[in-house]
Write a protein that holds these residues in place. Structure first.
Motif, PDB file in Angstrom:
ATOM      1  N   GLN A 144      -0.979   5.720  -1.689  1.00  0.00           N
ATOM      2  CA  GLN A 144      -1.547   5.550  -3.030  1.00  0.00           C
ATOM      3  C   GLN A 144      -0.984   4.283  -3.670  1.00  0.00           C
ATOM      4  O   GLN A 144      -1.707   3.534  -4.345  1.00  0.00           O
ATOM      5  CB  GLN A 144      -1.224   6.764  -3.894  1.00  0.00           C
ATOM      6  N   ALA A 145       0.308   4.041  -3.485  1.00  0.00           N
ATOM      7  CA  ALA A 145       0.924   2.827  -4.013  1.00  0.00           C
ATOM      8  C   ALA A 145       0.240   1.592  -3.453  1.00  0.00           C
ATOM      9  O   ALA A 145      -0.059   0.637  -4.183  1.00  0.00           O
ATOM     10  CB  ALA A 145       2.417   2.810  -3.676  1.00  0.00           C
ATOM     11  N   LEU A 146      -0.036   1.615  -2.167  1.00  0.00           N
ATOM     12  CA  LEU A 146      -0.683   0.475  -1.521  1.00  0.00           C
ATOM     13  C   LEU A 146      -2.073   0.239  -2.096  1.00  0.00           C
ATOM     14  O   LEU A 146      -2.481  -0.913  -2.322  1.00  0.00           O
ATOM     15  CB  LEU A 146      -0.753   0.719  -0.012  1.00  0.00           C
ATOM     16  N   ASP A 147      -2.808   1.302  -2.359  1.00  0.00           N
ATOM     17  CA  ASP A 147      -4.141   1.156  -2.954  1.00  0.00           C
ATOM     18  C   ASP A 147      -4.057   0.449  -4.305  1.00  0.00           C
ATOM     19  O   ASP A 147      -4.847  -0.457  -4.600  1.00  0.00           O
ATOM     20  CB  ASP A 147      -4.800   2.523  -3.134  1.00  0.00           C
ATOM     21  N   HIS A 148      -3.110   0.863  -5.138  1.00  0.00           N
ATOM     22  CA  HIS A 148      -2.983   0.242  -6.463  1.00  0.00           C
ATOM     23  C   HIS A 148      -2.516  -1.212  -6.345  1.00  0.00           C
ATOM     24  O   HIS A 148      -2.968  -2.076  -7.120  1.00  0.00           O
ATOM     25  CB  HIS A 148      -2.027   1.040  -7.337  1.00  0.00           C
ATOM     26  N   ALA A 149      -1.644  -1.501  -5.407  1.00  0.00           N
ATOM     27  CA  ALA A 149      -1.185  -2.876  -5.206  1.00  0.00           C
ATOM     28  C   ALA A 149      -2.344  -3.773  -4.780  1.00  0.00           C
ATOM     29  O   ALA A 149      -2.455  -4.926  -5.226  1.00  0.00           O
ATOM     30  CB  ALA A 149      -0.071  -2.917  -4.154  1.00  0.00           C
ATOM     31  N   ARG A 150      -3.223  -3.252  -3.942  1.00  0.00           N
ATOM     32  CA  ARG A 150      -4.385  -4.041  -3.516  1.00  0.00           C
ATOM     33  C   ARG A 150      -5.352  -4.293  -4.668  1.00  0.00           C
ATOM     34  O   ARG A 150      -5.936  -5.377  -4.783  1.00  0.00           O
ATOM     35  CB  ARG A 150      -5.108  -3.314  -2.373  1.00  0.00           C
ATOM     36  N   ILE A 151      -5.527  -3.293  -5.531  1.00  0.00           N
ATOM     37  CA  ILE A 151      -6.390  -3.487  -6.698  1.00  0.00           C
ATOM     38  C   ILE A 151      -5.794  -4.579  -7.594  1.00  0.00           C
ATOM     39  O   ILE A 151      -6.514  -5.459  -8.085  1.00  0.00           O
ATOM     40  CB  ILE A 151      -6.558  -2.171  -7.476  1.00  0.00           C
ATOM     41  N   ALA A 152      -4.477  -4.533  -7.817  1.00  0.00           N
ATOM     42  CA  ALA A 152      -3.821  -5.563  -8.625  1.00  0.00           C
ATOM     43  C   ALA A 152      -4.037  -6.942  -8.011  1.00  0.00           C
ATOM     44  O   ALA A 152      -4.305  -7.920  -8.733  1.00  0.00           O
ATOM     45  CB  ALA A 152      -2.331  -5.261  -8.745  1.00  0.00           C
TER      46      ALA A 152
END
Length: 624
Positions: A441-449
């Protein structure tokens, strides 16, 4: 069954989505979700219903993140915008609703689309509707700042043009270059505030790159760098201060064709900075006056006093510079601003964030700093419960200084409800999810950023590290090298690449990158490469160098623990982690996911330190 909405037709039988007759490339899962939403147009579709329909085979995934990703993909295809949606409305914590009018036809009926129609160029969205909606949401002062620049972009192409600004089904990314106004020392801070205002509202089909990308574009050949990393259009403002007037030009550039699409001259008054920001936009927004319900009036709705406004924009710029001295100066400017305007939520929130930055470079973290940051964040939230920055300040202090992950989680959920397009909110959410152990989930948010702020090196470096936290070492290598294409000497990305290479069994290559990251002399690097395990050897030399001649009270426990763990000295690494805990290191919450500390996880002292690192900071009586 066929559905028609806007310029789109959805054939539920095939299934396929067409725009003006042309088939759109939509993956299977987002297409199934679109069919579900359209078939229930006007009605709430709960998250539970989406899960049951899309993952009916019992597949187990991180559903909240997966749904968010599917919705984001659909909005990209439809050219939709979460903050002012045309098609898909977010119902916070409940689900989604398809809000556009939908026509429904049986397959094969006369009303259903039968064949591809010739492609037709897009037209610009309705500026009248856009202006009216955003006046209601953001207030006249902010709307003018945003609309001034967006008006130029949206009006750069008329309905008869051959090349629309955004291609069918796509989203154009627009970045503002740093303002270049000779003689105006506040131009960097003014740039920060203008980007902040611009980023609050997106026109349909446009994405505004955030401030990190702006400052990265200010270096080197901006057009080539912009095109390489997905920036489609640049706004450039140049001018000179002449007495109490600014004379200059505003230009819109297309990066891939290296072409100036539009240029306008302007002359503006420069007596005070906040009116200048609005006037800069209002000069261009003059052509929109007819679309507004009342005339443009740049002098309305002052948001700050002149002194506090200058303090805010100067502090934002100093924080962007990021070095210890600049951060300390930012703190003092914000404190000074609050002496003039103690009721400013923005100043309180930015002070909390600036103090948080100071905490990361302080060894140990002074209790008074933690107390002041917490007070500022809470006060910002009390003064303004509806804006983004107070929520980010609360999340930052709760996560890193107070060690209250549940408070941080709630603040970030609210922040993303307020502005789902904030790169900084997604960046903080990535950290919160990683600390909680939800690394994918952290990786998903980092990619969106990263997608929202594509040239921000800190954001790109974060993606490298969240790949590492998820044990995706091959992917981390790719991401780190991609970031280093943008900034070859970025230390955070170099360190991430070294760790990824070492965990992939490439010790010689990792040693070379470590030497580059820490600027190791060439002769030391050559000697390292002669060893059986070059990476471990060079970690050892780095540890020796760090401790040599350094006073005990100047040792950064977390950094020292990383160096000792890499060198294989686990006992000393544990001792340094214990020191980091006493110092209240801001990095310690990542203890459970940082791969550099893998060698110490079997040590008897690790679990005790890990448990202590999760305890909230003891409350300190406030004297503020």
């Amino acid at each position: 069954m066929h559905y028609r909405f806007g310029q789109f037709e959805l054939n539920a039988g095939e299934p396929e989505l067409r725009r003006r007759g042309r088939i759109q490339n939509v993956p299977a899962q987002p297409l199934r979700l679109l069919q579900l939403l359209v078939s229930r147009a006007g009605r709430e579709v709960s998250r539970e219903t989406i899960i049951a329909e899309i993952w009916s085979d019992g597949t187990s995934v991180a559903f909240d993140t997966a749904i968010h990703t599917l919705i984001r993909q659909l909005r990209e295809v439809l050219g939709d915008n979460a903050r002012s949606p045309t098609f898909i409305e977010t119902l916070p914590r409940r689900g989604y609703r398809f809000i556009a009018p939908v026509e429904q036809f049986p397959a094969g009926s006369a009303g259903a689309p039968q064949a591809a129609s010739p492609p037709v160029a897009d037209t610009s969205p309705s500026l009248t509707a856009f202006v009216r909606e955003n006046r209601r949401r953001a207030g006249l002062a902010v709307a003018l700042s945003i609309l001034g620049l967006l008006a130029m972009i949206l009006s750069a192409f008329r309905p008869g043009d051959q090349r629309p600004l955004r291609q069918a089904g796509g989203v154009a990314t627009v970045a503002l270059l740093p303002l270049r106004i000779d003689g105006l020392d506040a131009a960097p801070g003014l740039t920060e505030q203008l980007i902040d205002s611009l980023g609050r509202i997106e026109a349909r089909g446009l994405r505004i790159a955030e401030a990190g990308s702006t400052w990265q574009l200010g270096r080197g050949d901006s057009r080539d760098r912009a095109a390489l990393f997905g920036i489609d259009y640049l706004i450039e403002c140049r001018g000179s201060l002449r007495g109490d007037r600014i004379e200059g030009t505003l230009e819109l550039h297309e990066t891939r064709r290296r072409k100036v699409l539009r240029a306008e001259r302007f002359t503006l008054g420069a007596e005070d900075l906040e009116p200048l920001e609005r006037a800069l936009a209002s000069r261009i927004a003059g052509s929109l006056a007819a679309a507004l319900e009342s005339p443009v009036s740049p002098g309305q709705a002052m948001l700050h006093g002149p002194a506090s406004y200058r303090a805010l924009i100067e502090a934002q710029y100093l924080l962007r510079l990021g070095d210890r001295e600049s951060v300390a100066r930012a703190v003092e400017r914000l404190r000074s601003g609050l002496s003039d305007d103690s009721e400013s939520a923005s100043l309180h929130a930015w002070l909390a964030l600036a103090l948080g930055r100071q905490a990361f470079s302080s060894v140990p973290v002074p209790p008074g700093l933690i107390r002041e940051a917490d007070h500022a964040a809470r006060r910002a939230e009390e003064l303004d419960r509806e804006s983004l920055t107070p929520r980010l300040a609360r999340a930052f202090t709760a996560l890193y200084l107070q060690r209250q992950p549940e408070v941080a989680r709630q603040a970030l959920e609210r922040a993303l409800e307020i502005d789902p397009g904030s790169a900084e909110a997604h960046r903080l959410r990535a950290a919160e999810r990683a600390i909680a152990g939800h690394t994918l989930q952290a990786l998903d948010h980092a990619r969106i950023a990263r997608d929202l702020d594509p040239l921000n090196m800190a954001v790109r470096g974060d993606v490298c590290w969240y790949e590492l936290y998820a044990d995706r070492f091959a992917e981390a290598i790719v991401e780190c090298r991609r970031a280093l294409d943008l900034e070859p000497e970025d230390g955070w990305s170099l360190m991430g690449l070294a760790v990824a290479l070492e965990h992939s069994g490439k010790s010689h290559e990792a040693a070379g990158v470590l030497a580059r990251s820490f600027r190791v002399p060439a002769e030391v690097e050559r000697k390292a490469l002669e060893q059986a395990d070059p990476a471990t050897w060079i970690w050892g030399r780095l540890a020796e160098s760090y401790f040599s001649g350094r006073a005990a009270d100047r040792v950064d426990g977390f950094l020292a623990a990383v160096l000792c763990a890499g060198a294989g000295d686990t006992d000393r690494a544990i001792a340094m982690l214990a020191l980091a805990e006493k110092q209240r290191s801001g990095w310690l919450p990542f203890l459970g996911v940082d791969p550099r500390l893998d060698p110490v996880r079997e040590h008897p002292g690790y679990l005790e330190i890990s448990a202590k690192s999760r305890k909230p900071t003891p409350p300190v009586a406030s004297s503020i």
